[in-house]
Write an enzyme that holds these catalytic residues in place. Structure first.
Site, PDB file in Angstrom:
ATOM      1  N   LYS A  90      -9.066   5.853 -35.085  1.00  0.00           N
ATOM      2  CA  LYS A  90      -8.750   7.281 -35.006  1.00  0.00           C
ATOM      3  C   LYS A  90      -8.624   7.638 -33.525  1.00  0.00           C
ATOM      4  CE  LYS A  90      -8.836   9.819 -38.020  1.00  0.00           C
ATOM      5  NZ  LYS A  90      -7.629  10.276 -38.744  1.00  0.00           N
ATOM      6  N   SER A  92      -9.134  10.333 -31.949  1.00  0.00           N
ATOM      7  CA  SER A  92     -10.266  11.124 -31.436  1.00  0.00           C
ATOM      8  C   SER A  92     -11.441  10.232 -31.055  1.00  0.00           C
ATOM      9  CB  SER A  92     -10.715  12.152 -32.471  1.00  0.00           C
ATOM     10  OG  SER A  92      -9.702  13.102 -32.684  1.00  0.00           O
ATOM     11  N   ARG A  95     -10.591   8.201 -27.829  1.00  0.00           N
ATOM     12  CA  ARG A  95     -10.695   9.029 -26.624  1.00  0.00           C
ATOM     13  C   ARG A  95     -12.113   9.128 -26.089  1.00  0.00           C
ATOM     14  NH1 ARG A  95      -5.931  13.346 -27.270  1.00  0.00           N
ATOM     15  NH2 ARG A  95      -4.663  12.057 -28.645  1.00  0.00           N
ATOM     16  N   ASP A 108      -2.745  -9.021 -44.229  1.00  0.00           N
ATOM     17  CA  ASP A 108      -1.672  -9.785 -44.880  1.00  0.00           C
ATOM     18  C   ASP A 108      -1.420  -9.358 -46.321  1.00  0.00           C
ATOM     19  OD1 ASP A 108      -0.705 -11.818 -43.039  1.00  0.00           O
ATOM     20  OD2 ASP A 108      -2.728 -12.661 -43.101  1.00  0.00           O
ATOM     21  N   THR A 116     -13.322  -5.766 -42.430  1.00  0.00           N
ATOM     22  CA  THR A 116     -14.339  -5.852 -41.389  1.00  0.00           C
ATOM     23  C   THR A 116     -13.801  -5.177 -40.139  1.00  0.00           C
ATOM     24  OG1 THR A 116     -15.412  -7.848 -42.237  1.00  0.00           O
ATOM     25  CG2 THR A 116     -15.616  -7.449 -39.878  1.00  0.00           C
ATOM     26  N   GLU A 118     -14.276  -4.518 -36.032  1.00  0.00           N
ATOM     27  CA  GLU A 118     -14.831  -5.094 -34.813  1.00  0.00           C
ATOM     28  C   GLU A 118     -15.085  -3.926 -33.854  1.00  0.00           C
ATOM     29  OE1 GLU A 118     -11.903  -8.955 -35.279  1.00  0.00           O
ATOM     30  OE2 GLU A 118     -11.276  -7.212 -34.125  1.00  0.00           O
ATOM     31  N   GLN A 137      -7.665   4.227 -39.689  1.00  0.00           N
ATOM     32  CA  GLN A 137      -6.593   4.560 -40.624  1.00  0.00           C
ATOM     33  C   GLN A 137      -5.779   3.308 -40.889  1.00  0.00           C
ATOM     34  OE1 GLN A 137      -4.915   7.800 -38.508  1.00  0.00           O
ATOM     35  NE2 GLN A 137      -4.192   6.562 -36.826  1.00  0.00           N
ATOM     36  N   TYR A 151      -2.179 -14.008 -48.894  1.00  0.00           N
ATOM     37  CA  TYR A 151      -3.537 -14.199 -48.394  1.00  0.00           C
ATOM     38  C   TYR A 151      -4.429 -14.474 -49.603  1.00  0.00           C
ATOM     39  CZ  TYR A 151      -7.653 -13.812 -45.520  1.00  0.00           C
ATOM     40  OH  TYR A 151      -8.807 -14.097 -44.851  1.00  0.00           O
ATOM     41  N   GLN A 163     -14.194 -10.197 -49.365  1.00  0.00           N
ATOM     42  CA  GLN A 163     -15.421  -9.776 -48.672  1.00  0.00           C
ATOM     43  C   GLN A 163     -15.744  -8.330 -49.007  1.00  0.00           C
ATOM     44  OE1 GLN A 163     -14.412 -10.437 -44.535  1.00  0.00           O
ATOM     45  NE2 GLN A 163     -13.577  -8.392 -44.307  1.00  0.00           N
TER      46      GLN A 163
END
Length: 179
Positions: A90, A92, A95, A108, A116, A118, A137, A151, A163
């Site tokens: 996002k 916001s 920033r 994929d 997941t 990061e 998003q 995949y 997962q």
């Protein structure tokens, strides 16, 4: 989504944007125990290098400057054979220095599972993360033809299909493949 070819579960109609769908942070966070090893050996499993913690209701998880953890989307995502998806943060949150993926923003065709995240804090101040907050998003791109190998196909050796929580790297499984 109306035809069932794209699955986002749960989805709130309020989260459907003009060209994307907002995703939310789940309560489980995979925290790395950096003091246990002097380095990361990509040929070895990293399961012992991390600990799963839960964000308590209405209490934040504090992501300190320079920290890196793995989170997950509340939403279960499934893609058909002719679509790829892009996961983005996002604006916001970007920033204020929150990054939600280092390199894994591509989803994929054939993907099924929770994504997941990061999560990194590039700011000089800690950032609070709350269970259920909008975190990113997802947008979709149509392929000119359906993918031949989805995949999750056995021939691909997909490591993360299905997962449901933040999943540590399984890169070590690539060593020895095809030898």
């Amino acid at each position: 989504m109306g035809e069932g070819r794209i699955v986002i579960d749960p989805v709130d109609p309020e989260d459907i944007q003009p060209a994307s769908v907002d995703l939310h942070l789940d309560r489980q966070i995979l925290v790395f125990s950096n003091h246990q090893q002097p380095y990361i050996d990509v040929k070895k499993s990293l399961e012992s290098l991390s600990e799963l913690v839960e964000i308590e209701k209405d209490k934040p998880f504090i992501l300190h400057p320079g920290d890196f953890v793995l989170g997950s989307t509340v939403e279960h995502i499934e893609l058909p054979d002719n679509l790829v998806a892009r996961l983005e943060g996002k604006s916001s949150l970007g920033r204020i220095g929150l990054v939600i993926h280092s390199t894994a923003g591509f989803v994929d065709p054939g993907w099924k599972g929770n994504l997941t995240l990061e999560l990194s804090n590039l700011a000089r101040l800690p950032i609070t993360l709350y269970y259920g907050m909008k975190i990113g998003q997802i947008s979709f791109l149509t392929l000119t033809t359906p993918a031949d190998r989805l995949y999750g196909s056995e021939s691909l050796g997909s490591k993360y299909q299905g997962q449901t929580q933040p999943t540590a790297s399984r890169f070590h499984r690539d060593f020895g493949r095809g030898e």
